[in-house]
Design a protein around this motif. Structure first.
Motif, PDB file in Angstrom:
ATOM      1  N   ASN A  54     -46.616  -7.433  69.109  1.00 39.60           N
ATOM      2  CA  ASN A  54     -48.010  -7.836  69.325  1.00 39.60           C
ATOM      3  C   ASN A  54     -48.926  -6.650  69.635  1.00 39.60           C
ATOM      4  O   ASN A  54     -49.977  -6.510  69.005  1.00 39.60           O
ATOM      5  CB  ASN A  54     -48.106  -8.911  70.419  1.00 39.60           C
ATOM      6  N   ALA A  91     -41.244 -14.093  61.704  1.00 43.40           N
ATOM      7  CA  ALA A  91     -41.778 -15.156  62.567  1.00 43.40           C
ATOM      8  C   ALA A  91     -43.211 -14.820  63.004  1.00 43.40           C
ATOM      9  O   ALA A  91     -44.091 -15.694  63.035  1.00 43.40           O
ATOM     10  CB  ALA A  91     -40.884 -15.344  63.790  1.00 43.40           C
ATOM     11  N   THR A  92     -43.450 -13.548  63.299  1.00 39.19           N
ATOM     12  CA  THR A  92     -44.795 -13.126  63.726  1.00 39.19           C
ATOM     13  C   THR A  92     -45.794 -13.304  62.588  1.00 39.19           C
ATOM     14  O   THR A  92     -46.893 -13.838  62.791  1.00 39.19           O
ATOM     15  CB  THR A  92     -44.768 -11.643  64.165  1.00 39.19           C
ATOM     16  N   LYS A  94     -45.630 -15.241  59.938  1.00 35.99           N
ATOM     17  CA  LYS A  94     -45.851 -16.666  59.652  1.00 35.99           C
ATOM     18  C   LYS A  94     -46.850 -17.261  60.638  1.00 35.99           C
ATOM     19  O   LYS A  94     -47.777 -17.977  60.263  1.00 35.99           O
ATOM     20  CB  LYS A  94     -44.535 -17.446  59.850  1.00 35.99           C
ATOM     21  N   THR A  95     -46.643 -16.937  61.905  1.00 38.16           N
ATOM     22  CA  THR A  95     -47.501 -17.495  62.957  1.00 38.16           C
ATOM     23  C   THR A  95     -48.945 -17.037  62.767  1.00 38.16           C
ATOM     24  O   THR A  95     -49.881 -17.852  62.852  1.00 38.16           O
ATOM     25  CB  THR A  95     -46.998 -17.024  64.343  1.00 38.16           C
ATOM     26  N   LEU A  96     -49.130 -15.741  62.489  1.00 36.28           N
ATOM     27  CA  LEU A  96     -50.496 -15.215  62.336  1.00 36.28           C
ATOM     28  C   LEU A  96     -51.165 -15.815  61.099  1.00 36.28           C
ATOM     29  O   LEU A  96     -52.323 -16.245  61.156  1.00 36.28           O
ATOM     30  CB  LEU A  96     -50.468 -13.686  62.234  1.00 36.28           C
ATOM     31  N   TYR A  98     -50.544 -18.578  59.624  1.00 37.96           N
ATOM     32  CA  TYR A  98     -50.822 -20.006  59.846  1.00 37.96           C
ATOM     33  C   TYR A  98     -52.035 -20.178  60.740  1.00 37.96           C
ATOM     34  O   TYR A  98     -52.963 -20.923  60.427  1.00 37.96           O
ATOM     35  CB  TYR A  98     -49.594 -20.676  60.466  1.00 37.96           C
ATOM     36  N   SER A  99     -52.061 -19.444  61.836  1.00 36.68           N
ATOM     37  CA  SER A  99     -53.156 -19.685  62.784  1.00 36.68           C
ATOM     38  C   SER A  99     -54.479 -19.108  62.283  1.00 36.68           C
ATOM     39  O   SER A  99     -55.542 -19.620  62.620  1.00 36.68           O
ATOM     40  CB  SER A  99     -52.808 -19.172  64.178  1.00 36.68           C
ATOM     41  N   TRP A 100     -54.431 -18.067  61.456  1.00 38.79           N
ATOM     42  CA  TRP A 100     -55.668 -17.494  60.909  1.00 38.79           C
ATOM     43  C   TRP A 100     -56.065 -18.151  59.588  1.00 38.79           C
ATOM     44  O   TRP A 100     -57.155 -17.881  59.059  1.00 38.79           O
ATOM     45  CB  TRP A 100     -55.506 -15.983  60.673  1.00 38.79           C
ATOM     46  N   TRP A 320     -44.585 -21.976  53.311  1.00 38.53           N
ATOM     47  CA  TRP A 320     -44.549 -20.927  54.316  1.00 38.53           C
ATOM     48  C   TRP A 320     -43.343 -20.988  55.225  1.00 38.53           C
ATOM     49  O   TRP A 320     -42.683 -20.001  55.481  1.00 38.53           O
ATOM     50  CB  TRP A 320     -45.775 -21.046  55.226  1.00 38.53           C
ATOM     51  N   LEU A 321     -43.085 -22.211  55.748  1.00 39.81           N
ATOM     52  CA  LEU A 321     -42.049 -22.313  56.764  1.00 39.81           C
ATOM     53  C   LEU A 321     -40.680 -21.963  56.215  1.00 39.81           C
ATOM     54  O   LEU A 321     -39.777 -21.606  56.961  1.00 39.81           O
ATOM     55  CB  LEU A 321     -42.035 -23.719  57.375  1.00 39.81           C
TER      56      LEU A 321
END
Ligand code: KG4
Ligand code: ZN
Length: 331
Positions: A54, A91-92, A94-96, A98-100, A320-321
């Motif tokens: 991060n 994992a990082t 994917k998360t970014l 998805y959330s962005w 994505w997942l």
């Protein structure tokens, strides 16, 4: 604009690429954490990536002067590499993404090393033959257009960097030993001792370095402490010379057989001074051109992953997942 994340081995990396302009490239090395073990400890690397990922991404975004709304893509290395280390990056990313709400692109680390050649300050246009030589990979590829390549040859056992690191260790140098071996070899005579060159046959573009490593082991065991004390620099130069001879002769022979007059280099071993010297000499003799990206783009970094991501189709949202890290596989 692409944010790329690279965590395939022991460096935690993030970069922002805006078209052809590299806005930032942050590399946080873990060398000091692995040095005491004499090599990368996968579980230590994964845990350290988790702590660093991060802040490293935040740093890359800040240096680029970018915010989430500027991004079109998040790219990440999915393979090959240490599985636990890769999983942190995947994992990082994917998360970014998805959330962005931006596209996600999975990239091969090998494609990344090749795509380092497309970055400023001196972007190269295919066709070219590329030698990728690092601690984890050694291959020769033929690139006819950006985004794809044909595999011409590869190591059948150890990577060139691994052979140099292990040789350095046998000579009592600290990890990672490739660069130290380079320095020690500079004052030695590379013609003094004969070390074997793997798969040294015309028309064979593959590499083998495990026999070389074993021969150094027996050479030092049989010669005892005395030979090491008296001839350390000559042994280093001769051993490194055998690795460099294999890399140079096979790369030039591959280019010749493909009638390709342009050679590129990538991977951490391309920092080696003897490799640079002898490959440029061989290219001059053959009338070929040699291009080498700046050292910081040759060793592991995320700028090269962003560069490769420009030529990969993003994953459809629903898939994505399913994007998974893989320890092996080239493309
Ligand atoms: O590309 P890289 O940073 O990471 C991997 O993908 O492995 O390459 C690291 C490798 C190590 O084996 C290191 O010893 C080697 O590159 N290396 C060198 C030199 N600098 C780094 N090998 C020979 N001579 C150097 N000057
Ligand atoms: Zn690499």
């Amino acid at each position: 604009m692409i944010l790329a994340v690279e965590t395939s081995c022991d460096d935690t990396c993030a970069a922002v690429l805006d078209g052809d302009e590299l806005r930032s490239s942050v590399v946080s090395s873990q060398d000091e954490f692995h040095a005491r073990y004499g090599g990368v400890v996968p579980e230590v690397a994964s845990r350290r990536h988790l702590e660093l990922i991060n802040p490293v991404i935040a740093d890359a975004m800040e240096q680029a002067g970018a915010v989430a709304e500027d991004l079109n893509r998040v790219a990440v290395t999915t393979h090959p590499g240490l599985i636990g280390a890769l999983m942190i990056g995947v994992a990082t990313a994917k998360t970014l993404a998805y959330s962005w709400g931006v596209d996600l692109v999975g990239v091969s680390h090998i494609d990344g090393h090749i795509a380092a050649n497309y970055l400023p300050p001196d972007p190269v246009e295919p066709p070219f033959v590329c030698l990728i030589a690092s601690g984890g990979h050694t291959s020769i590829v033929h690139v006819r257009e950006r985004g794809s390549y044909d595999l011409v040859g590869q190591t059948l056992d150890d990577a060139a960097g691994e052979a140099l690191d292990k040789g350095a260790r046998l000579l009592g140098l600290d990890y990672p030993g490739g660069a130290e071996l380079d320095r020690l070899a500079a004052s030695g005579d590379s013609g003094r001792f004969d070390f074997p060159i793997g798969l040294d046959r015309e028309g064979n573009h593959d590499f083998s370095f495990s026999g070389l490593k074993t021969s150094l082991y027996y050479f030092l065991r049989d010669g005892g402490a005395e030979v090491l004390k008296r001839s350390r620099a000559d042994i280093a130069a001769s051993y490194q010379g055998a690795v460099v001879t294999a890399l140079v002769s096979k790369t030039v022979a591959a280019a010749r057989s493909l009638s390709c007059g342009s050679i590129c280099l990538s991977g951490g071993v391309s920092a080696n001074s003897e490799l640079r010297r002898r490959l440029s000499e061989a290219c001059r003799e053959e009338g070929m051109t040699l291009r080498i990206p700046p050292a910081e783009l040759c060793t592991d970094n995320a700028a090269m992953i962003a560069s490769a991501a420009r030529y990969v189709a993003p994953l459809p949202r629903g898939e994505w997942l399913a994007l998974a890290a893989r320890a092996s596989g080239a493309s």
